[in-house]
Design a protein around this motif. Structure first.
Motif, mmCIF file in Angstrom:
data_model
loop_
_atom_site.group_PDB
_atom_site.id
_atom_site.type_symbol
_atom_site.label_atom_id
_atom_site.label_comp_id
_atom_site.label_asym_id
_atom_site.label_seq_id
_atom_site.Cartn_x
_atom_site.Cartn_y
_atom_site.Cartn_z
ATOM 1 N N LEU A 127 -6.439 -0.668 1.288
ATOM 2 C CA LEU A 127 -7.171 -0.360 2.514
ATOM 3 C C LEU A 127 -6.251 0.183 3.598
ATOM 4 C CD1 LEU A 127 -10.118 -0.572 3.264
ATOM 5 C CD2 LEU A 127 -9.673 -2.811 4.242
ATOM 6 N N LEU A 128 -5.032 -0.356 3.699
ATOM 7 C CA LEU A 128 -4.101 0.105 4.730
ATOM 8 C C LEU A 128 -3.644 1.535 4.444
ATOM 9 C CD1 LEU A 128 -2.611 -0.691 7.306
ATOM 10 C CD2 LEU A 128 -0.740 -1.514 5.890
ATOM 11 N N GLU A 182 -13.824 -3.170 6.140
ATOM 12 C CA GLU A 182 -14.025 -4.408 5.375
ATOM 13 C C GLU A 182 -15.430 -4.976 5.591
ATOM 14 O OE1 GLU A 182 -10.955 -7.130 6.564
ATOM 15 O OE2 GLU A 182 -9.597 -6.453 4.997
ATOM 16 N N GLU A 198 -9.702 -0.773 10.157
ATOM 17 C CA GLU A 198 -9.686 -1.477 8.870
ATOM 18 C C GLU A 198 -10.705 -2.618 8.844
ATOM 19 O OE1 GLU A 198 -6.523 -0.887 10.216
ATOM 20 O OE2 GLU A 198 -5.762 0.585 8.809
ATOM 21 N N ASP A 203 0.817 -1.219 0.000
ATOM 22 C CA ASP A 203 0.000 0.000 0.000
ATOM 23 C C ASP A 203 0.851 1.270 0.000
ATOM 24 O OD1 ASP A 203 -1.905 -1.943 0.348
ATOM 25 O OD2 ASP A 203 -3.151 -0.714 1.648
ATOM 26 N N GLY A 252 -6.455 3.600 5.459
ATOM 27 C CA GLY A 252 -6.646 3.424 6.901
ATOM 28 C C GLY A 252 -5.664 4.244 7.719
#
Length: 609
Positions: A371-372, A574, A570, A87, A375
């Motif tokens: 996502l990270l 999800e 996170e 990421d 996040g």
């Protein structure tokens, strides 16, 4: 001409293969620090020096690339530690542009993983000839010869020429601070690493008599001096108080400015100097309008360097102003203007991020690498005291040759052999393509190509199916024709009917998993649990036990409370579906429906139907 008194080296690898640990040991063995001096800087779950950011220390990963300057005899070495997580690939891409050589670390047991392939491809694109370090040679399950062969195969697969494929190799244990070039020789310290920097990393080719050219590769902010531009001087010299012309990467426009302060990297700090010559990496204060990729040139002879190319983001998310009934209780709710300003500030140094206005004034579409990546930004805003609401992450589709394409990821799962069939089943359910399977003693390594959509929520399912023993790594592979719709969340949720405090009486008969427990405060429309069926159900979790003056056997039994299921930031992102939001405040992470009132949800359901 070559500047033999300087070397610029990047340390690149897959996440958890030991880059930062090795750099820390190099600092300890450089002879430039007292051990007490470094011990004060140690912290986080891995006790590292270079991971200095709060989130890095908590998560145990490197998020930002960092420079330090050490000396080997008369040679100054700019050592650059980079993130290993996919990421944060944007950090690696621009940092490699500053380096003249690179150490590629690979775990002696795990071998090359998806991010190893990614960083190696970027190193070749930057024209580097990497030195391979097989790290963690003290692992009991080390397979050093196999990993050497895998790295050679990977070099060939990525198109390395004969000279590059004949890479130097060093065997090391970063944690123990030892390295050797020959496994038959007992390693004592990291001297082979320092020797490799001097002998194998090329000195930078420079022309000090040419007009100044320096490219901004990173930005820092200081409360005292404002913006600090960091980059490599490619030609000429840059001096304190010098008038310069800055050429924008985006549109080629120019503007004049003055270098107020000039700093070189000296050990773990920056030291003020009067002049920096070509080939060195430095920090410039005073160029408040400079952005990443811009070229700082001679005042009279502006000439831009080739632009920095950064891979496109693959994930989209809606950031909204927090409008929940509890807004403002924990932190400061951001107005749409404050949210826009905060995202614009992030764009200055987070090059892989994209922001565009949303459908309403109070929302923005933010795109990132994963996502990270998003996040970490949300966690940063939360720690600054801000409140925000965000929608479900969605992958970015592309139109290629008239058909819809979506991003696919290269997924590698390492799992105990007895659990490998459940992992294969879960990935195939999410339309992954099985590639290969390798046995490593008691563990099995599985490789897939999977749509990026299929990864959202997969980690939780895999960890549940393998009792928390699976290790997952993934990296962007390519865009492919879009596959059919993915199955959504299997279970429905409980939605709070009232605003108030949760009671034991109201929750004791609810089956499934609850996300709240007495006496948590909840509001109408908040998601308070997961129910066994596949439909959503509105429940009153704030109902009080009716008070009567009658007593009967069994009516006064104590309520048995189940511990609530906790979700990380996170994890909540999800879990939610398209019609839901995650409310993020400094103290809480709550999941809620986009429309809080049941009548509004039914009305929207009818209009979509």
């Amino acid at each position: 001409m070559k500047r033999n008194d300087i070397r610029n080296v990047a340390v690149i690898a897959h996440v958890d293969h030991g880059k930062t640990t090795l750099v820390d040991q190099m600092l300890r063995q450089s002879g430039l620090f007292r051990s007490e001096e470094l011990d004060k800087l140690v912290g986080g779950q891995h006790g590292l020096i270079m991971d200095s950011n709060d989130q890095e220390r908590e998560r145990g990963i490197t998020i930002l690339a960092k420079n330090c300057g050490i000396r080997i005899g008369d040679v100054k070495v700019n050592l650059i530690d980079t993130p290993g997580h996919a990421d944060f690939g944007g950090e690696v891409e621009r940092i490699l542009k500053m380096a003249d050589g690179a150490f590629v670390l690979v775990d002696s047991a795990e071998g090359p993983l998806p991010q190893t392939r990614f960083v190696l491809r970027k190193a070749f694109a930057a024209g580097l000839k990497p030195i391979v370090i097989i790290n963690k040679i003290d692992r009991p399950d080390a397979r050093i010869d196999d990993v050497h062969s895998f790295m050679f195969d990977l070099f060939i697969e990525l198109g390395a020429d004969d000279e590059t494929a004949n890479f130097p190799i060093i065997y090391a244990s970063g944690r123990n601070g030892i390295a050797t070039t020959d496994m038959k020789v007992e390693p004592k310290d990291l001297r082979p690493l320092f020797d490799a920097i001097l002998e194998k990393v090329p000195a930078p080719d420079v022309d000090e008599s040419a007009p100044l050219q320096m490219q901004v590769a990173a930005l820092q902010y200081s409360e005292f001096v404002g913006k600090i531009a960091i980059g490599k001087v490619y030609a000429g010299k840059i001096k304190k108080n010098q008038k310069v012309t800055v050429v924008r990467q985006t549109d080629g426009t120019t503007f004049p400015d003055v270098v107020v302060q000039l700093r070189e990297f000296d050990r773990l700090a920056q030291r003020e100097v009067d002049e920096i010559r070509a080939g060195d990496i430095c920090a410039v204060v005073g160029l408040d309008d400079a952005e990443i990729g811009d070229t700082i040139c001679d005042f009279d002879k502006p000439s831009a360097l080739p632009p920095l190319t950064i891979d496109e983001p693959t994930l989209d998310m809606v950031f909204k102003v927090n409008d929940s009934p509890f807004a403002g209780q924990d932190g400061k709710p951001m107005t749409s203007r404050e949210l826009r300003d905060r995202l614009n500030k992030e764009l200055h140094h987070n090059v892989a991020l994209r922001v565009r206005p949303g459908d309403r004034e109070s929302e923005f579409f933010v795109s990132g690498r994963g996502l990270l990546h998003l996040g970490v930004l949300l966690e940063t805003i939360r720690r600054e005291g801000g409140e925000i609401a965000v929608g479900k992450p969605k992958v970015i589709m592309k139109e290629i040759n008239g058909s819809k394409h979506e991003p696919f990821e290269h997924l590698v799962v390492e799992v105990p052999t007895e659990h490998h069939s459940s992992v294969i089943r879960l990935v195939l359910e999410r339309q992954g393509d099985f590639q290969k399977m390798e046995n490593h003693g008691t563990t099995t390594q599985l490789e897939f190509y999977i749509p990026a959509r299929g990864l959202i929520g997969l980690r939780t399912q895999v960890l549940t199916a393998t009792q928390g023993t699976a290790i997952m790594h993934h990296n962007f592979h390519e865009y492919r024709p879009a596959k059919a719709a993915m199955p959504g969340r299997a279970n429905g949720v409980y939605i709070s009917k009232e605003t108030g405090k949760v009671t034991a009486y109201a929750t004791e008969d609810l089956s499934g998993a609850l996300f709240v427990s007495p006496p948590d405060a909840v509001y109408e429309g908040q998601i308070v649990g997961e129910q066994p069926r596949d439909n959503d159900m509105v429940v009153n979790v704030t109902k009080m036990k009716p008070l009567t003056n009658m007593r009967a056997s069994g009516s006064d039994k104590a309520a048995v409370l189940k511990p609530p299921r906790q979700y990380s930031l996170e994890g909540a992102l999800e879990y939610i579906e398209d019609d839901e939001l995650v409310e993020i405040t400094p103290k809480s992470v709550r999941m809620r429906k986009m429309y809080l009132k049941e009548a509004e949800r039914k009305k929207m359901g009818r209009s979509k139907g």
